[in-house]
Scaffold this motif. Structure first.
Motif, PDB file in Angstrom:
ATOM      1  N   LEU A  58      -6.917  -8.245   1.934  1.00 11.22           N
ATOM      2  CA  LEU A  58      -7.561  -7.018   1.831  1.00 11.22           C
ATOM      3  C   LEU A  58      -7.079  -5.910   2.547  1.00 11.22           C
ATOM      4  CD1 LEU A  58     -11.349  -7.919   2.595  1.00 11.22           C
ATOM      5  CD2 LEU A  58     -10.255  -7.480   0.290  1.00 11.22           C
ATOM      6  N   GLN A  59      -6.181  -6.099   3.613  1.00 15.31           N
ATOM      7  CA  GLN A  59      -5.560  -4.887   4.191  1.00 15.31           C
ATOM      8  C   GLN A  59      -4.218  -4.434   3.137  1.00 15.31           C
ATOM      9  OE1 GLN A  59      -6.476  -3.495   6.900  1.00 15.31           O
ATOM     10  NE2 GLN A  59      -4.885  -2.189   6.860  1.00 15.31           N
ATOM     11  N   LEU A  60      -3.844  -5.374   2.586  1.00 16.56           N
ATOM     12  CA  LEU A  60      -2.709  -5.185   1.505  1.00 16.56           C
ATOM     13  C   LEU A  60      -3.325  -4.195   0.541  1.00 16.56           C
ATOM     14  CD1 LEU A  60       0.229  -5.209   0.473  1.00 16.56           C
ATOM     15  CD2 LEU A  60      -0.668  -7.251  -0.661  1.00 16.56           C
ATOM     16  N   LEU A  61      -4.381  -4.681  -0.066  1.00 17.98           N
ATOM     17  CA  LEU A  61      -5.062  -3.863  -1.236  1.00 17.98           C
ATOM     18  C   LEU A  61      -5.669  -2.430  -0.539  1.00 17.98           C
ATOM     19  CD1 LEU A  61      -5.894  -4.175  -3.975  1.00 17.98           C
ATOM     20  CD2 LEU A  61      -8.205  -4.948  -3.237  1.00 17.98           C
ATOM     21  N   ILE A  62      -6.103  -2.227   0.614  1.00 19.10           N
ATOM     22  CA  ILE A  62      -6.371  -1.125   1.042  1.00 19.10           C
ATOM     23  C   ILE A  62      -5.026  -0.165   1.327  1.00 19.10           C
ATOM     24  CG2 ILE A  62      -6.922   0.094   3.245  1.00 19.10           C
ATOM     25  CD1 ILE A  62      -9.182  -2.250   3.555  1.00 19.10           C
ATOM     26  N   GLN A  63      -3.937  -0.618   1.656  1.00 18.47           N
ATOM     27  CA  GLN A  63      -2.524   0.139   1.743  1.00 18.47           C
ATOM     28  C   GLN A  63      -2.114   0.600   0.435  1.00 18.47           C
ATOM     29  OE1 GLN A  63      -0.212  -2.546   3.771  1.00 18.47           O
ATOM     30  NE2 GLN A  63      -0.840  -1.865   5.856  1.00 18.47           N
ATOM     31  N   LEU A  64      -2.300  -0.412  -0.519  1.00 17.43           N
ATOM     32  CA  LEU A  64      -2.107   0.286  -1.928  1.00 17.43           C
ATOM     33  C   LEU A  64      -3.056   1.132  -2.433  1.00 17.43           C
ATOM     34  CD1 LEU A  64      -1.418  -3.514  -3.805  1.00 17.43           C
ATOM     35  CD2 LEU A  64       0.349  -1.509  -3.193  1.00 17.43           C
ATOM     36  N   ALA A 112     -15.653   0.261   0.663  1.00 17.25           N
ATOM     37  CA  ALA A 112     -16.197  -1.174   0.404  1.00 17.25           C
ATOM     38  C   ALA A 112     -15.358  -2.179   0.735  1.00 17.25           C
ATOM     39  CB  ALA A 112     -16.553  -1.312  -0.996  1.00 17.25           C
ATOM     40  N   LEU A 113     -14.029  -2.135   0.530  1.00 18.31           N
ATOM     41  CA  LEU A 113     -13.287  -3.241   1.127  1.00 18.31           C
ATOM     42  C   LEU A 113     -12.948  -3.183   2.703  1.00 18.31           C
ATOM     43  CD1 LEU A 113     -10.305  -2.748  -1.557  1.00 18.31           C
ATOM     44  CD2 LEU A 113     -11.886  -4.651  -1.574  1.00 18.31           C
ATOM     45  N   SER A 114     -12.879  -1.879   3.250  1.00 18.84           N
ATOM     46  CA  SER A 114     -12.992  -1.756   4.617  1.00 18.84           C
ATOM     47  C   SER A 114     -14.115  -2.505   5.327  1.00 18.84           C
ATOM     48  CB  SER A 114     -12.615  -0.273   5.185  1.00 18.84           C
ATOM     49  OG  SER A 114     -11.693   0.223   4.662  1.00 18.84           O
ATOM     50  N   ARG A 115     -15.414  -2.382   4.879  1.00 24.24           N
ATOM     51  CA  ARG A 115     -16.508  -3.099   5.149  1.00 24.24           C
ATOM     52  C   ARG A 115     -16.336  -4.510   5.439  1.00 24.24           C
ATOM     53  NH1 ARG A 115     -20.333  -0.121   1.821  1.00 24.24           N
ATOM     54  NH2 ARG A 115     -19.725   2.013   2.113  1.00 24.24           N
ATOM     55  N   ASN A 116     -15.539  -4.976   4.389  1.00 20.10           N
ATOM     56  CA  ASN A 116     -15.393  -6.585   4.499  1.00 20.10           C
ATOM     57  C   ASN A 116     -14.154  -7.150   5.384  1.00 20.10           C
ATOM     58  OD1 ASN A 116     -17.406  -6.913   2.637  1.00 20.10           O
ATOM     59  ND2 ASN A 116     -15.987  -6.536   0.891  1.00 20.10           N
ATOM     60  N   LEU A 117     -13.590  -6.356   5.966  1.00 17.09           N
ATOM     61  CA  LEU A 117     -12.474  -6.741   7.057  1.00 17.09           C
ATOM     62  C   LEU A 117     -13.138  -7.166   8.253  1.00 17.09           C
ATOM     63  CD1 LEU A 117      -9.702  -4.065   6.743  1.00 17.09           C
ATOM     64  CD2 LEU A 117      -9.544  -6.413   5.936  1.00 17.09           C
TER      65      LEU A 117
END
Length: 80
Positions: free
Chosen positions: A2-8, A75-80
């Motif tokens: 997820l962290q990679l996706l957030i960075q992208l 939304a992705l950050s909430r799932n970290l």
């Protein structure tokens, strides 16, 4: 993952902002930077322009895409 996706998403946000700035500067279409940014952004901006077409010479499709990217990122950050 997820962290990679957030960075992208963050990187693509910068590319969209670069496209906006380049539209103000109006570099030659043959410029390599302009070509690269256009190649990376148009597959996303073209469908966004179908949703909200430019009006009065103002294209707000980048804003629509940036808002969508931030919603996805949030939304992705909430799932970290």
């Amino acid at each position: 993952m997820l962290q990679l996706l957030i960075q992208l998403i963050d990187l693509y946000t910068v590319v969209i902002l670069a496209a906006v700035i380049l539209s103000w500067i109006r570099l030659s279409p043959g410029n390599p930077v302009s070509k690269l940014v256009h190649m990376l952004t148009e597959p996303v901006l073209t469908p966004a322009r179908r949703i909200i077409p430019p009006f009065g010479g103002l294209d707000i499709s980048p804003m629509l895409v940036l808002i969508a990217l931030q919603v996805i990122r949030s939304a992705l950050s909430r799932n970290l």
